[in-house]
Design an enzyme around this catalytic site. Sequence first.
Site, short mmCIF file in Angstrom:
data_model
loop_
_atom_site.label_atom_id
_atom_site.label_comp_id
_atom_site.label_asym_id
_atom_site.label_seq_id
_atom_site.Cartn_x
_atom_site.Cartn_y
_atom_site.Cartn_z
N TYR A 257 0.88 -1.16 0.00
CA TYR A 257 0.00 0.00 0.00
C TYR A 257 0.92 1.22 0.00
CZ TYR A 257 -3.74 3.22 1.37
OH TYR A 257 -4.64 4.26 1.42
N ASP A 294 -2.28 -1.33 -4.10
CA ASP A 294 -2.59 0.05 -4.45
C ASP A 294 -1.27 0.81 -4.50
OD1 ASP A 294 -3.43 2.64 -4.72
OD2 ASP A 294 -4.65 2.69 -2.89
#
Length: 429
Positions: A257, A294
């Site tokens: 992330y 992400d």
Amino acid sequence: MAFMTSKSINWMRRLARFGKVCGRFQRVTHPPRRPLPLAAREHVRFVHRATLRGGGEDGDEVEERKGRKRGRKDEDSTNPQPKPKRNPNSKPRSSDTGKISSKTRRTGVSAGRERIARDHTQRFPLLQGEIGIKIVSWNVAGLRSILNKPEKLKVLKRLIDEENPDIVCLQETKLQDSHVDKIAEELNREIGMSGFWACSTERKGYSGVATLLKNGYESLGIPSPAHRVVHGPGEGGAEGRIVETTFGPNLRLLNLYVPNSGAGLKRLDYRVNTWDTWLQDNISGDINVVICGDLNVAHKDSDFFCPENKAYETQAGTTPAERESFGRMLKECELIDTFRHLHPKAKGVYSYWSQRARNRDWNRGLRLDYFVVNKKLVEGTHDISVDNAADGSKSTKIRVVDSFVLDSSTLGVSDHAPVGLLLGVKRLD
């Protein structure tokens, strides 16, 4: 000037008496409110007019206050996308006049916006003799919110049933260490998966990633996984952004992330010069890495809906510095963006949409979620050793079969869509 007749005067007297009676009644039942000062009344009228026009400084302040009341999105998430500038000579939209067009009533889509078309992307099958390993990655924007709401949990279970992934990588779980045991037990009961967790110790309810494996993954014939929580560099080291899972000595999965540059690009320097440099040093020379998650960058022009708008050059995820840094990492580490490799011309395929701007209705999004692998995995020439495989095989060929975006199956759950990767494994006897 005409003189009033006696009849007219009598009527005026009656009306005056009636008014006094009504005034006494009003004072008893509805005490008068203190009137607003003149300046405040003028301000209210001006704001109302500005809001109807869709512009004006005061109108923007009203919208900002409304946004604060609804609750702010996690500051680590992508910033709301700026609205493109309109031609002042163009015909006013219905929203500019405070009216609702017939098209909006009929379709639910504003006449002032056109939905961006999404190109069809083919799903590729396994070859004969191959065993599939499917990995799905998803920024869930709060895992407890999904598990606590039946309609969201239903979407998650449907995703697992339809795709049947062997590994699920989640980002932005927003969990604390004290939540993990209960959440892990619930996930095992609901979707039959368990795994490894990284939580932010820097801030509560922030960041966090998890790598989940399907119960019974041993049947895939790959080594038993080992994992470690990796602390990132500098100020983001304790934010729970990385879980590394290794399958034997020759296959490594990184669930990331990546930090967002934030409002006003206040973390841009950290993101580009510290985080990206550190990540590149850690995967440089690695011949067997799969990176997913992400990654908070729209690399190519085809990865966001409005690349010609220069305003995006100052927005997190679409700055030239972030895009160039990501491209440099791919080149120097010999990594491949699997989706763009298999679908080089696909347009309108995104994995993030601003909820505040309601951009998902018009498919005005960004592709921020990726599967990135080393070149040998794409070419199908990578050979991993699996000496402890269940059937006694000594080696296995592994290659990238498919890469996809599931942008239509999780509406209303998160502002991100899941992305997936299918690996084909062929045992060599």
